[in-house]
Design an enzyme around this catalytic site. Structure first.
Site, short mmCIF file in Angstrom:
data_model
loop_
_atom_site.label_atom_id
_atom_site.label_comp_id
_atom_site.label_asym_id
_atom_site.label_seq_id
_atom_site.Cartn_x
_atom_site.Cartn_y
_atom_site.Cartn_z
N ARG A 95 0.93 -1.21 -0.02
CA ARG A 95 0.02 -0.20 0.08
C ARG A 95 0.91 1.18 -0.08
NH1 ARG A 95 -3.17 -2.70 4.74
NH2 ARG A 95 -0.99 -3.53 4.87
N ASP B 77 2.00 5.12 0.10
CA ASP B 77 1.35 6.29 0.51
C ASP B 77 1.05 7.44 -0.18
OD1 ASP B 77 2.22 5.38 3.01
OD2 ASP B 77 4.10 6.52 2.74
N TYR C 111 12.37 -0.85 -3.83
CA TYR C 111 11.80 0.82 -3.70
C TYR C 111 13.23 1.65 -4.09
CZ TYR C 111 7.34 0.23 -1.53
OH TYR C 111 6.07 0.07 -1.08
N ARG D 28 10.73 6.09 3.65
CA ARG D 28 11.08 7.23 3.68
C ARG D 28 11.79 7.81 4.82
NH1 ARG D 28 5.08 9.18 2.54
NH2 ARG D 28 5.75 11.31 3.17
#
Lengths: 247, 247
Positions: A53, A55, A113, A200
């Site tokens: 999921r 952001d 990522y 992040r």
């Protein structure tokens, strides 16, 4: 009903993330609406499962999702139908039949990522939605030293954005590659799975090191402390892109 | 006062073109506002000359402009000051001192424009503001045949968007390169100078050929007729980018 595996690219800029929410534009919501239209069932009858999921504001090139559908269309026709009705910031790049047991989330064994920053002298104009500008040049060597503390299986509670997380915060991080090319700084994270905001927060912490505001060794201390407050800020969403899901 | 040569990149999506207009966002207007602030003169006191006037929605990578300024700042400082105050869809990539006789428009001897289309199966998401999607695969060979009629010095009145053009509509077109790469179709135009909308009308006409709606030989007839009504439609602005100005 057959199970399908979808690959999806999206520019997350104007979405409230992957997961559907009432009255808000989300990637899953847009995809389910089109699939419902295609198969002539109510949107509530479509259960599209994403590998993760993302952001609000985060992008993907190669998100994977699975969904059971009852349709006479071929895989190519499903792809083309979806792309015809999806907004132009979401594209289905591939549709394949999958085994009944395939589940985009539970079967994922790894994810990649990539976080993109820019610290060159002139900020590029055309991809400005996909990188985070830095106020000064980053010290890449120190960032690599700091990143080494994060590799391996650890409790990443210090790098988890969800303070009410009840499940395990242990994850395995296989590799962090930090490269500079033409003013861009790429941080590529390869791991078994990631906690909410984990990439992040790791990026925000490594950037503290890169900006000279934190010593590399400090990252090992932060990891061991299992305390979100000690880590750096959550880096902006727009620099982050899900690049690959492994099965 | 010294004369400066600036190189500029911009995403033209949200602008009413290059040339300043009262109460509308234009590239020249934004640049002049920042230069006025930098040199502490009224905006009307800044005369920034662009190599060409791009239409609303057209992009540039390497637009050249010249301007006389009275400033103690070095070239690098001018560039950095401008980039600090410009919106993030305009960037000054280079500032150099130029001779007093340098004039960005009059001294230009050649320009390269590139028009980008996409005719692959899945439309790319991330650069969607910079290409025009085609409804079907283009016939590149036929487009190249058609393009050959346009090479050389000709009266391009049929490809001029300004029907009240009083000055000469004769231009020299040196080369049109049409290439396909990964679903993208690039039309690169190299010439002495271009009339208003000329690249977009040539592209719209060549695409008529590429889509099988016009024979290649017809382009020679259209050129000879000196009549805008015979040429194809003006291709959308968003696919066009000024790529180089030659001096």
């Amino acid at each position: 009903m057959k199970n399908y595996k979808l690959k999806i690219d999206y520019d997350g800029t104007r979405y409230y993330g992957w997961e559907h929410q009432p009255d808000r534009d989300t990637i899953q919501g847009k995809l389910e609406t089109v699939l419902a239209r295609m198969t002539d069932v109510p949107a509530s009858g479509i259960a599209l499962i994403g590998a993760g999921r993302t952001d609000a504001g985060v992008h993907a090139r190669g998100m994977v999702a699975s969904v059971f559908l009852e349709t006479p269309l071929s895989c190519g026709e499903i792809r083309d139908y979806m792309n015809r009705y999806l907004p132009d910031d979401i594209a289905v790049t591939e549709v394949k039949e999958a085994s009944e047991r395939f589940h985009a989330r539970y079967k994922a064994v790894g994810k990649i990522y990539r976080y993109t920053c820019f610290d060159g002298p002139v900020k590029p104009v055309f991809d400005r939605r996909y990188y985070t500008p830095l106020p000064q040049e980053a010290d890449v060597e120190k960032m690599r030293e700091a990143a080494a503390f994060l590799i391996g299986e650890h409790d990443f509670k210090s790098f988890c954005g969800n303070s009410h997380m009840k499940k395990s915060t242990v994850r395995r991080l296989d590799e962090i590659v930090i490269e500079r090319r033409r003013g861009y700084l790429y941080l590529t994270f390869h791991g078994s799975g990631f906690l909410q905001n984990m990439v992040r927060i790791m990026t925000g912490t490594l950037l503290e090191v890169g900006m000279g505001r934190m010593e590399p060794e400090r990252v090992g201390v932060i990891l061991a402390a299992r305390d979100r407050k000690l880590a750096g800020p959550t880096a902006p969403a727009k620099g982050l892109c899900l690049r690959k899901v492994e099965y």
